[in-house]
Design an enzyme around this catalytic site. Sequence first.
Site, PDB file in Angstrom:
ATOM      1  CG  HIS A   1       8.892  46.860  37.419  1.00  7.17           C
ATOM      2  ND1 HIS A   1      10.296  46.961  37.235  1.00  7.17           N
ATOM      3  CD2 HIS A   1       8.505  45.839  37.190  1.00  7.17           C
ATOM      4  CE1 HIS A   1      10.580  45.872  36.380  1.00  7.17           C
ATOM      5  NE2 HIS A   1       9.552  45.215  36.417  1.00  7.17           N
TER       6      HIS A   1
ATOM      7  CD  GLU B   1       9.623  43.318  39.441  1.00  9.21           C
ATOM      8  OE1 GLU B   1       8.906  42.420  39.486  1.00  9.21           O
ATOM      9  OE2 GLU B   1      10.737  43.554  38.941  1.00  9.21           O
ATOM     10  CD  GLU B   2      13.630  43.724  37.045  1.00  5.39           C
ATOM     11  OE1 GLU B   2      13.656  42.496  37.826  1.00  5.39           O
ATOM     12  OE2 GLU B   2      12.972  43.842  35.943  1.00  5.39           O
TER      13      GLU B   2
ATOM     14  CG  ASP C   1      11.281  43.002  33.330  1.00  6.70           C
ATOM     15  OD1 ASP C   1      10.513  43.635  34.010  1.00  6.70           O
ATOM     16  OD2 ASP C   1      11.969  42.004  33.700  1.00  6.70           O
TER      17      ASP C   1
ATOM     18  CG  HIS D   1      16.356  40.333  33.500  1.00  5.63           C
ATOM     19  ND1 HIS D   1      16.719  39.974  35.116  1.00  5.63           N
ATOM     20  CD2 HIS D   1      14.980  41.030  33.618  1.00  5.63           C
ATOM     21  CE1 HIS D   1      15.578  40.673  35.595  1.00  5.63           C
ATOM     22  NE2 HIS D   1      14.475  41.067  34.880  1.00  5.63           N
TER      23      HIS D   1
END
Length: 356
Positions: free
Chosen positions: A68, A209-210, A179, A320
């Site tokens: 992603h 995606e998140e 990420d 994150h």
Amino acid sequence: MEGAMKDLINLLQELSSCPGPPGGEEPVAAIIRRHLEPSCQIQRDGLGSLIASKQGSRKQPRLMLTAHMDEVGFMLQNITEGGYLRLQPLGGWIASNLPGQRVHINGSKGAVEGIVAAVPPHFKKEQKSELKVEDLLVDVGAASKKEIASLGLQLGDLITPVSHFAIYNKKLLANKAWDDRVGCAVLVAAMKQLSSHPNTVVATATVQEEVGTRGAVTAVEVVKPQAAVVLEGAPADDFPGITKDSPQGAVGKGCQIRLFDPSTIIHRHFWQWVTELAKKNKIAHQLAVRQSGATDARPIHLAQGGIPTVVLAVPVRYAHGHSGLIHLDDFQATLKLTLAILKKLDNKILKSLLPA
């Protein structure tokens, strides 16, 4: 430093430095397109996921290789009379990690830097409830809504962390957005290196995606794969206070092969075959049974009556957050295992993995 390794590090730096929160992945897509367009057929789906196809010696099976593009970020939710900005989180954040951090608000006149307001300890009263992102303010040096407008900022502008790329101790790479830009880098490198393969590989760089694996929901309908490999930057659990037992995502210990998370029970025969392939090729790897989290495997493995799906990941310390760390050895191990799968998985092997 060898030329090939330098190219990979440059790719990792370029992708991780690029802004691309959910709904604003276009700069990331442009980088991936530039790298893959010379050797792949490119298309986009309606949500913006980029799909790059490369046919090998056979059209079948169709393998979906996916990562992603989006990173956790924010949207400008409101502007106070005094010129402060309120945040709408896009993805999972721990609010208490944010005060004092810098962000870029990507407005019509370019990126404007701001600081997440932090109350000095001199004025700090005992906190009675958990801090929420919605409680935070961003200071860009403006004193009114009019000054905010003069900076080219408005509601809906997308916001990303301010960070910078660095190399620690030769092999640890620091930056934001690992990420899943590290997964995107594996995807790009694998497709560029892939030559002889008994299948059609469809590299898919997904959006959003998140915020609920939304891009994968639409992309899998376009790709129509028979099997899928999801590439991730998974949270590392190897630093103090995270786990009382042996870590399953240790930095520097190889590619993480995920067996479970609350959204997906990974296809058992598939992950066992991948694990044996890693052993046969002497690729460093570690198995993980995750008690939290989700990936694009969630919608993919449930599509079209069920698609065998496996998740490979590079462990990321401090995921994150504003800055994370990955290890070059883990990146290379994940790339090697990805290529081994793509070069080996044919119709015969895939059939042997499916229920009789």
